[in-house]
Design a protein around this motif. Structure first.
Motif, PDB file in Angstrom:
ATOM      1  N   GLY A 145     -19.639  -1.220  -8.526  1.00 41.93           N
ATOM      2  CA  GLY A 145     -19.698  -2.668  -8.406  1.00 41.93           C
ATOM      3  C   GLY A 145     -20.287  -3.107  -7.085  1.00 41.93           C
ATOM      4  O   GLY A 145     -20.637  -2.310  -6.223  1.00 41.93           O
ATOM      5  N   THR A 146     -20.342  -4.375  -6.909  1.00 39.30           N
ATOM      6  CA  THR A 146     -20.903  -4.941  -5.696  1.00 39.30           C
ATOM      7  C   THR A 146     -19.790  -5.159  -4.673  1.00 39.30           C
ATOM      8  O   THR A 146     -18.845  -5.895  -4.934  1.00 39.30           O
ATOM      9  CB  THR A 146     -21.602  -6.279  -5.994  1.00 39.30           C
ATOM     10  N   VAL A 147     -19.906  -4.485  -3.556  1.00 36.13           N
ATOM     11  CA  VAL A 147     -18.940  -4.656  -2.468  1.00 36.13           C
ATOM     12  C   VAL A 147     -19.410  -5.809  -1.604  1.00 36.13           C
ATOM     13  O   VAL A 147     -20.474  -5.746  -0.982  1.00 36.13           O
ATOM     14  CB  VAL A 147     -18.818  -3.371  -1.628  1.00 36.13           C
ATOM     15  N   THR A 148     -18.624  -6.864  -1.583  1.00 37.00           N
ATOM     16  CA  THR A 148     -19.014  -8.060  -0.854  1.00 37.00           C
ATOM     17  C   THR A 148     -18.771  -7.896   0.645  1.00 37.00           C
ATOM     18  O   THR A 148     -18.095  -6.959   1.089  1.00 37.00           O
ATOM     19  CB  THR A 148     -18.235  -9.283  -1.366  1.00 37.00           C
ATOM     20  N   LYS A 149     -19.327  -8.845   1.369  1.00 34.35           N
ATOM     21  CA  LYS A 149     -19.106  -8.871   2.807  1.00 34.35           C
ATOM     22  C   LYS A 149     -17.624  -9.043   3.116  1.00 34.35           C
ATOM     23  O   LYS A 149     -17.091  -8.445   4.064  1.00 34.35           O
ATOM     24  CB  LYS A 149     -19.920 -10.005   3.435  1.00 34.35           C
ATOM     25  N   LYS A 150     -16.936  -9.821   2.289  1.00 34.73           N
ATOM     26  CA  LYS A 150     -15.500 -10.028   2.464  1.00 34.73           C
ATOM     27  C   LYS A 150     -14.732  -8.731   2.257  1.00 34.73           C
ATOM     28  O   LYS A 150     -13.781  -8.437   2.996  1.00 34.73           O
ATOM     29  CB  LYS A 150     -15.018 -11.087   1.467  1.00 34.73           C
ATOM     30  N   ASP A 151     -15.148  -7.947   1.271  1.00 35.83           N
ATOM     31  CA  ASP A 151     -14.505  -6.648   1.033  1.00 35.83           C
ATOM     32  C   ASP A 151     -14.655  -5.746   2.248  1.00 35.83           C
ATOM     33  O   ASP A 151     -13.710  -5.059   2.653  1.00 35.83           O
ATOM     34  CB  ASP A 151     -15.115  -5.964  -0.197  1.00 35.83           C
ATOM     35  N   GLU A 152     -15.843  -5.736   2.808  1.00 39.27           N
ATOM     36  CA  GLU A 152     -16.089  -4.903   3.987  1.00 39.27           C
ATOM     37  C   GLU A 152     -15.239  -5.372   5.174  1.00 39.27           C
ATOM     38  O   GLU A 152     -14.729  -4.561   5.949  1.00 39.27           O
ATOM     39  CB  GLU A 152     -17.573  -4.927   4.358  1.00 39.27           C
ATOM     40  N   GLU A 153     -15.100  -6.693   5.324  1.00 39.11           N
ATOM     41  CA  GLU A 153     -14.257  -7.221   6.399  1.00 39.11           C
ATOM     42  C   GLU A 153     -12.799  -6.799   6.205  1.00 39.11           C
ATOM     43  O   GLU A 153     -12.115  -6.426   7.163  1.00 39.11           O
ATOM     44  CB  GLU A 153     -14.362  -8.748   6.427  1.00 39.11           C
ATOM     45  N   ASN A 154     -12.333  -6.851   4.974  1.00 37.69           N
ATOM     46  CA  ASN A 154     -10.956  -6.448   4.699  1.00 37.69           C
ATOM     47  C   ASN A 154     -10.766  -4.947   4.853  1.00 37.69           C
ATOM     48  O   ASN A 154      -9.687  -4.488   5.239  1.00 37.69           O
ATOM     49  CB  ASN A 154     -10.550  -6.892   3.295  1.00 37.69           C
ATOM     50  N   LYS A 155     -11.822  -4.189   4.554  1.00 35.91           N
ATOM     51  CA  LYS A 155     -11.770  -2.746   4.806  1.00 35.91           C
ATOM     52  C   LYS A 155     -11.625  -2.492   6.308  1.00 35.91           C
ATOM     53  O   LYS A 155     -10.818  -1.647   6.738  1.00 35.91           O
ATOM     54  CB  LYS A 155     -13.041  -2.081   4.273  1.00 35.91           C
ATOM     55  N   SER A 156     -12.365  -3.227   7.102  1.00 36.03           N
ATOM     56  CA  SER A 156     -12.264  -3.097   8.558  1.00 36.03           C
ATOM     57  C   SER A 156     -10.881  -3.512   9.048  1.00 36.03           C
ATOM     58  O   SER A 156     -10.319  -2.912   9.963  1.00 36.03           O
ATOM     59  CB  SER A 156     -13.338  -3.950   9.240  1.00 36.03           C
ATOM     60  N   LEU A 157     -10.327  -4.555   8.416  1.00 35.43           N
ATOM     61  CA  LEU A 157      -8.983  -4.998   8.784  1.00 35.43           C
ATOM     62  C   LEU A 157      -7.958  -3.899   8.503  1.00 35.43           C
ATOM     63  O   LEU A 157      -7.051  -3.669   9.300  1.00 35.43           O
ATOM     64  CB  LEU A 157      -8.634  -6.273   8.010  1.00 35.43           C
ATOM     65  N   TYR A 158      -8.121  -3.216   7.375  1.00 35.55           N
ATOM     66  CA  TYR A 158      -7.218  -2.101   7.023  1.00 35.55           C
ATOM     67  C   TYR A 158      -7.331  -0.989   8.069  1.00 35.55           C
ATOM     68  O   TYR A 158      -6.323  -0.432   8.519  1.00 35.55           O
ATOM     69  CB  TYR A 158      -7.577  -1.591   5.631  1.00 35.55           C
ATOM     70  N   LYS A 159      -8.554  -0.664   8.473  1.00 33.12           N
ATOM     71  CA  LYS A 159      -8.751   0.361   9.500  1.00 33.12           C
ATOM     72  C   LYS A 159      -8.097  -0.061  10.817  1.00 33.12           C
ATOM     73  O   LYS A 159      -7.459   0.752  11.506  1.00 33.12           O
ATOM     74  CB  LYS A 159     -10.254   0.603   9.727  1.00 33.12           C
ATOM     75  N   LYS A 160      -8.235  -1.337  11.148  1.00 38.65           N
ATOM     76  CA  LYS A 160      -7.631  -1.865  12.375  1.00 38.65           C
ATOM     77  C   LYS A 160      -6.108  -1.805  12.288  1.00 38.65           C
ATOM     78  O   LYS A 160      -5.421  -1.488  13.269  1.00 38.65           O
ATOM     79  CB  LYS A 160      -8.097  -3.300  12.599  1.00 38.65           C
ATOM     80  N   ALA A 161      -5.580  -2.103  11.100  1.00 34.86           N
ATOM     81  CA  ALA A 161      -4.132  -2.056  10.899  1.00 34.86           C
ATOM     82  C   ALA A 161      -3.615  -0.638  11.079  1.00 34.86           C
ATOM     83  O   ALA A 161      -2.566  -0.416  11.699  1.00 34.86           O
ATOM     84  CB  ALA A 161      -3.786  -2.586   9.505  1.00 34.86           C
ATOM     85  N   LYS A 162      -4.343   0.337  10.542  1.00 35.86           N
ATOM     86  CA  LYS A 162      -3.933   1.736  10.705  1.00 35.86           C
ATOM     87  C   LYS A 162      -3.927   2.125  12.177  1.00 35.86           C
ATOM     88  O   LYS A 162      -3.007   2.802  12.649  1.00 35.86           O
ATOM     89  CB  LYS A 162      -4.868   2.662   9.935  1.00 35.86           C
ATOM     90  N   ALA A 163      -4.952   1.712  12.897  1.00 37.24           N
ATOM     91  CA  ALA A 163      -5.029   2.037  14.324  1.00 37.24           C
ATOM     92  C   ALA A 163      -3.880   1.419  15.099  1.00 37.24           C
ATOM     93  O   ALA A 163      -3.302   2.036  15.998  1.00 37.24           O
ATOM     94  CB  ALA A 163      -6.371   1.576  14.895  1.00 37.24           C
ATOM     95  N   LEU A 164      -3.513   0.192  14.735  1.00 35.30           N
ATOM     96  CA  LEU A 164      -2.414  -0.489  15.412  1.00 35.30           C
ATOM     97  C   LEU A 164      -1.101   0.263  15.217  1.00 35.30           C
ATOM     98  O   LEU A 164      -0.292   0.379  16.138  1.00 35.30           O
ATOM     99  CB  LEU A 164      -2.278  -1.916  14.887  1.00 35.30           C
ATOM    100  N   LEU A 165      -0.914   0.816  14.021  1.00 35.63           N
ATOM    101  CA  LEU A 165       0.326   1.519  13.713  1.00 35.63           C
ATOM    102  C   LEU A 165       0.403   2.879  14.382  1.00 35.63           C
ATOM    103  O   LEU A 165       1.486   3.422  14.566  1.00 35.63           O
ATOM    104  CB  LEU A 165       0.480   1.693  12.199  1.00 35.63           C
ATOM    105  N   THR A 166      -0.733   3.451  14.737  1.00 34.44           N
ATOM    106  CA  THR A 166      -0.728   4.794  15.311  1.00 34.44           C
ATOM    107  C   THR A 166      -0.931   4.806  16.825  1.00 34.44           C
ATOM    108  O   THR A 166      -0.663   5.812  17.470  1.00 34.44           O
ATOM    109  CB  THR A 166      -1.834   5.658  14.657  1.00 34.44           C
TER     110      THR A 166
END
Length: 625
Positions: free
Chosen positions: A331-352
């Motif tokens: 499917g088409t990964v939107t810019k919003k999806d990519e931003e939320n993917k980055s947010l998830y990565k940031k959340a993981k970093a915050l927890l570790t």
């Protein structure tokens, strides 16, 4: 005769006189011994009281605790003081008074050091000090706040383990997904198959329109159908190989997915697009195998059954093409999806990542004070359980005492070995920075859970979390990660808020135990601490430290309080001071010998003592603070 009578009278009177003198001597000696025993008892009591009166005034002044620092054994101190009192009775020289007494020895039956028996004597003084200090109301308040926290700490954070599991499998699973969709994208290209299917349908129609099965038109139609079928079979063989490869990759993906979900404990309802494709591919493969079994190349087409088989063949080809078109690509990964993917990565970093640098403005300005654990009470104690600190009320009194006597990050005390003393009581590390880090991590964890509990009750915030998790899972091409990503976002957002809370606490502000919409300060998009001012409602940093003490190991806490007392007294007054040498109660026995004076005859002495040279007796003394 008269002479004899006079002699008898003389003897009689002499005997009477001796008896009277003996009686007088015995009575006098008895009175003398009683007086001396009374005096000796007074000497012993005065000596014992004098020793206890010699408490370490610095500890009393600084910490409100009465202790005798035994730089000389208590029994030796008592002996010296008793002997001094005895010597005072001989002002004009030895033997010029009626005491004629010697102090044989002073024996310590027992001495209770403050570090013994789990610090019972020490704790008892603190409890008395706080009780008389009017801390009962504060105890009730502190226990109430503790209960409030415990009632709201039902949520268990487990995304940390889930992150580790996902990260371990992340690259492998994404590679599998990438391979699956590469095959899917190729299989969805059915233009050539559709063209051949159309040609086969035209030849079948020509067969149907031919007037005779022996006509040239019919024969050409059958030949054309066979040629087209050969091309279709070649194309389907290629498709089948791709299908088998895709299905094999999907099987690996499913196994990895199941392992991830099993290890993390999360569940994913329904099937994701990869598993949906597996069902389609299985149906397509079955149709291809079915078509192979039709063996249309062997059919002449002259019979009605042959022509029906040709029709079924074409129908199956159309069905195969149609099903391949229904395969789900990435499917088409939107810019919003990519931003939320980055947010998830940031959340993981915050927890570790560590939180100390997040909650303090400048780590380099933190206290660098260190201590040596050698010789401290906490290193010497015997881990004996103390019954006095089993009740929550007594624990609260100890917490209130510690917070009133020792400094912390927000309010340091002068001339202390460690600047962050409450933090040392909670963690027991040998330096200020590690003690502060341990306290901050525990405090952040406490606030993290409380904030997560609130998030779960906020429908608006939870809706945003679910939407973001689904979008991030789409961008990662792993839809089954949605519940895990959702849990990570909940904990990360709660942690971001907790970091904001702890920053505020370290700056001297208050934070409410239970959050509300109005008291929430962070945003999911940024996951960073807000600069908004906290209102002055809630608990201070010191209050949270007190609550953490209530939940701590009180045996360790008692001895760490002793550690700080010893370190600070050494720093301020006496470098050789040791809490382990401090006495809180004594039980001694003084042994005296009284030399006979009026009844020196052996049989008289024996009547008073088993020592034929003197009367021997003991005086006991017991007392405590």
């Amino acid at each position: 005769m008269i002479t004899k009578m006079k002699g008898s009278v003389t003897i009689y009177l002499s005997i009477i006189l001796v008896c009277i003198l003996t009686l007088v001597s015995v009575v006098s000696e008895s009175a003398r011994v009683n007086v001396i025993q009374a005096e000796s008892k007074n000497f012993t009591v005065m000596a014992g009281e004098s020793v206890l009166a010699g408490y370490a005034k610095q500890i009393l002044n600084d910490y409100g605790i009465l202790l005798v620092w035994e730089n000389q054994p208590v029994e030796e101190q008592v002996k010296t003081l008793v002997q001094a009192n005895i010597n005072l009775a001989d002002l004009e020289g030895e033997g010029t008074n009626f005491m004629n007494t010697d102090l044989e020895e002073v024996v310590a039956n027992s001495k209770q050091y403050v570090t013994e028996n789990g610090g019972t004597a020490f704790v008892n003084q603190i409890l008395n000090y706080m009780t008389y200090g009017g801390a009962i109301e504060a105890v009730s308040t502190l226990i109430g706040e503790m209960d409030k926290m415990e009632n709201h700490q039902e949520y268990e954070l487990g995304s940390g383990d889930a992150i580790d599991v996902v990260d371990e499998k992340d690259d492998k699973v994404q590679e599998l997904v990438k391979d699956v969709y590469a095959e899917i994208d190729s299989l969805k290209k059915t233009e050539r198959l559709d063209t051949l299917s159309g040609e086969a349908q035209e030849y079948r129609q020509q067969m149907k329109e031919a007037q005779s099965t022996s006509s040239e038109v019919f024969k050409e139609s059958v030949s054309g159908f066979h040629d087209t079928s050969k091309k279709i079979e070649v194309l389907l063989d290629k498709k089948e190989k791709r299908i088998e490869k895709a299905m094999s990759t999907i099987e690996k993906y499913v196994k990895e997915k199941e392992q991830i979900l099993e290890k993390t404990g999360y569940t994913f309802e329904g099937r994701d697009s990869v598993e949906d494709n597996r069902i389609v591919l299985k149906n397509v493969k079955d149709k291809i195998e079915e078509n192979k079994k039709l063996s249309v190349l062997k059919l002449s087409g002259k019979s009605k059954e042959d022509r029906n088989t040709f029709a079924l063949y074409v129908s199956n080809i159309n069905n195969i093409s149609m099903q391949l078109k229904t395969l789900k690509s990435n499917g088409t990964v939107t810019k919003k999806d990519e931003e939320n993917k980055s947010l998830y990565k940031k959340a993981k970093a915050l927890l570790t990542d560590g939180v100390l640098s997040l909650v303090t403005d400048d780590v380099s300005k933190l206290s660098a004070n260190t201590i040596s654990h050698s010789g401290l009470p906490s290193e010497k104690e015997n881990k004996k359980e103390n019954a006095l600190i089993k009740t929550m009320e007594n624990k609260a009194l100890m917490a209130l005492y510690a917070s009133s006597m020792f400094g912390n990050y927000t309010k340091e005390k002068p001339e202390t070995a460690l600047k962050y003393e409450m933090e040392y009581i909670l963690n027991g590390k040998d330096n200020d920075k590690d003690n502060l880090l341990g306290t901050v991590e525990r405090l952040t964890g406490m606030r993290n859970i409380l904030n997560a509990v609130y998030l779960l009750t906020d429908t608006q915030k939870m809706s945003l979390i679910r939407t973001t998790a689904l979008s991030a899972a789409t961008a990662l091409a792993m839809p089954f990660l949605e519940p895990i990503i959702q849990a990570v976002l909940i904990e990360a957002w709660a942690l971001a808020e907790a970091v904001s809370d702890v920053r505020a606490l370290l700056r001297g502000k208050k934070v409410a135990v239970i959050k509300t919409k109005a008291s929430w300060h962070t945003d999911l998009k940024s996951l960073s601490a807000s600069e908004n001012d906290y209102d002055q409602k809630g608990l201070t940093y010191l209050n949270y430290c007190q609550i953490m003490m209530l939940a701590g190991d009180y045996h360790d806490i008692v001895f760490r309080i002793m550690d700080l007392m010893q370190l600070n007294i050494q720093k301020r007054y006496q470098p050789s001071f040791q809490m382990a040498h401090c006495v809180a109660s004594v039980d001694i026995t003084a042994v005296y010998r009284i030399k006979p004076m009026f009844t020196a005859l052996p049989w008289c002495v024996a009547a008073f003592s088993n020592d034929r040279q003197a009367y021997r007796y003991e005086v006991s003394y017991q007392n405590q603070y």
